[in-house]
Design a protein around this motif. Structure first.
Motif, mmCIF file in Angstrom:
data_model
loop_
_atom_site.group_PDB
_atom_site.id
_atom_site.type_symbol
_atom_site.label_atom_id
_atom_site.label_comp_id
_atom_site.label_asym_id
_atom_site.label_seq_id
_atom_site.Cartn_x
_atom_site.Cartn_y
_atom_site.Cartn_z
ATOM 1 N N LEU A 155 0.840 -1.210 0.000
ATOM 2 C CA LEU A 155 0.000 0.000 0.000
ATOM 3 C C LEU A 155 0.873 1.257 0.000
ATOM 4 C CD1 LEU A 155 -2.723 -1.193 2.534
ATOM 5 C CD2 LEU A 155 -2.944 -1.011 0.051
ATOM 6 N N LEU A 156 1.963 1.215 0.760
ATOM 7 C CA LEU A 156 2.872 2.371 0.798
ATOM 8 C C LEU A 156 3.502 2.593 -0.587
ATOM 9 C CD1 LEU A 156 4.144 4.482 2.755
ATOM 10 C CD2 LEU A 156 6.043 2.912 3.028
ATOM 11 N N ARG A 157 3.935 1.491 -1.215
ATOM 12 C CA ARG A 157 4.548 1.627 -2.557
ATOM 13 C C ARG A 157 3.521 2.134 -3.563
ATOM 14 N NH1 ARG A 157 5.474 -3.099 -4.488
ATOM 15 N NH2 ARG A 157 5.017 -4.486 -2.754
ATOM 16 N N ASP A 158 2.280 1.642 -3.430
ATOM 17 C CA ASP A 158 1.239 2.065 -4.377
ATOM 18 C C ASP A 158 0.831 3.525 -4.145
ATOM 19 O OD1 ASP A 158 1.210 -0.420 -5.560
ATOM 20 O OD2 ASP A 158 -0.636 -1.107 -4.598
ATOM 21 N N ALA A 159 0.771 3.924 -2.869
ATOM 22 C CA ALA A 159 0.354 5.313 -2.565
ATOM 23 C C ALA A 159 1.320 6.310 -3.209
ATOM 24 C CB ALA A 159 0.298 5.532 -1.052
ATOM 25 N N LYS A 160 2.591 5.946 -3.265
ATOM 26 C CA LYS A 160 3.603 6.889 -3.754
ATOM 27 C C LYS A 160 3.286 7.389 -5.165
ATOM 28 C CE LYS A 160 6.942 9.469 -3.608
ATOM 29 N NZ LYS A 160 6.885 10.611 -2.688
#
Ligand code: COS
Length: 382
Positions: free
Chosen positions: A352-357
């Motif tokens: 989720l963190l990688r996608d949010a970026k």
């Protein structure tokens, strides 16, 4: 905007998207992320259910959804997998220039095929030499009789390797800057259209991203959208429409992060009780909840504004920028709540963190959104 209730139709669209996201997308999200797999079978199912080409009006075979309805769908899909959602909504971005700049004949020629059959389309604006300064693009369009010859390279093109149609922005004369830019509809099978290899990305790994090169591709005059020089305005007006759903996509990622973190905080124990009973975690969860709700409301407000006939440049930049920044913070806090497990690929939050970026970068970086917001703000005081 004072009425925050959703209509029955809006709720049923939300339910349809949620069910599809949870049953068809979520079970494959981790595997597609790990392998960088483009799950075309899922995109085909999304198309069958009417969850693709959300912006195409009924007269061209689409479902004629409002922007708010589109956002409700996008949030649900992104809750399951932002990468798949990016590929699913890339068609909206690519087809919007045809809706905005196309003649009635062009709309009828290009749009119904996307609703009667599964096809992908790509929006080709960004170039290796620059994305933010869209007015300085270098791909050339040289008029030759009743054709234009396109030469240049586009990069970071979502669905680039799989699209059957590209909307392409090119200049007849770079010295003219914005007023030299034209928009074209380019069929994949045109000689000289060369999609590059798929990029290896940090996130959104279920979507495909590539370069697309134009090596003297001859495009018929009747595929130019609007007049010569109208391309920059068509691109900007397109992004005014499509940035709000990016706010919804970021909200979906943030909601997933909060859901995982809250559930985990009730299971994981430290110092003799679930971590959710410690104030340090409660404060994090409360802040995440406030930011999430603000992101959703700003997204809905932007959609409402555009649905009510206003341009919504400022609102869509506010929604996209705030929701994606909030999503990044919420995913980061979710990972912190998971502690060491959050850093492991066995758990869902690092994805989720990688996608949010990416939501802070694509469809105009958040620095560009702040420029749009500040310019609009200051023009009201000038
Ligand atoms: N709708 C219609 N017209 C617009 C517009 C909009 N939202 N924004 C700008 N224009 C017009 C302006 O009115 C101006 O017209 P005139 O030449 O007739 O005066 C012209 O376009 C140039 O506008 P401006 O001077 O604001 O252009 P800039 O070069 O300063 O760039 C930004 C403006 C930075 C906002 C633009 O380049 C941009 O959005 N860049 C990011 C691109 C992007 O999002 N890329 C991601 C691609 S998808 S992954």
């Amino acid at each position: 905007m004072p009425d925050f209730s959703l209509s029955e139709e809006e709720r049923s669209l939300q339910d349809l998207a949620r069910k599809f996201a949870r049953t068809e997308m979520a079970p494959h999200a981790a595997e597609c992320d790990r392998a960088g797999r483009f799950p075309e079978e899922i995109y085909r199912k999304a198309w069958e259910l009417g969850l693709m080409n959300l912006n195409v009006p009924t007269e061209y075979g689409g479902s004629g959804l409002t922007l708010l309805q589109q956002c409700l769908i996008v949030e649900e899909l992104a809750h399951a997998c932002a990468g798949m959602t990016t590929s699913i909504i890339a068609n909206c971005l690519a087809l919007e220039p045809i809706l905005i700049g196309g003649s009635e004949e062009q709309r009828k020629r290009f749009l119904p095929g996307f609703c009667s059959e599964y096809h992908l389309a790509s929006f080709c604006l960004t170039e290796p030499g620059g994305g933010s300064d869209a007015g300085a693009l270098k791909t050339r369009a040289v008029r030759d009789g009743d054709h234009y010859v396109l030469t240049g390279e586009k990069c970071f093109i979502t669905n680039g390797p799989f699209a059957s149609l590209y909307t392409v922005f090119a200049t007849t004369d770079p010295a003219l800057k914005h007023s030299g830019i034209c928009a074209f509809v380019v069929s994949r099978d045109t000689p000289g259209v060369v999609p590059g290899k798929e990029e290896e990305k940090m996130g959104h790994r279920a979507s495909a991203t590539s370069t697309v090169r134009f090596e003297g591709a001859r495009i018929p005059l009747e595929n130019r959208l609007g007049g010569e020089g109208d391309g920059f305005s068509i691109a900007m007006r397109t992004l005014d429409q499509t940035r709000t759903p990016i706010g919804a996509l970021a909200t979906g990622i943030a909601q997933a992060a909060l859901d995982h973190a809250a559930a985990y905080s009730l299971k994981r124990e430290t110092f003799g009780k679930p971590i959710g009973e410690h104030q340090a975690i409660q404060i994090k969860l409360a802040n995440m909840t406030m930011e999430l709700r603000a992101a959703r409301l700003l997204t809905w407000q932007s959609a409402w504004t555009i649905d009510h006939g206003q341009r919504g440049s400022l609102e869509s930049s506010v929604a996209k920028c705030y929701a994606s920044d909030a999503s990044m913070r919420i995913a980061d806090e979710a990972l912190q709540i998971f502690g060491g497990y959050g850093y492991m690929k066995d758990y869902p939050v690092e994805k989720l963190l990688r996608d949010a970026k990416l939501a802070q970068i694509y469809e105009g970086s958040n620095e560009i959104q702040r420029i749009v917001i500040a310019r609009q703000l200051l023009s009201a005081y000038a």
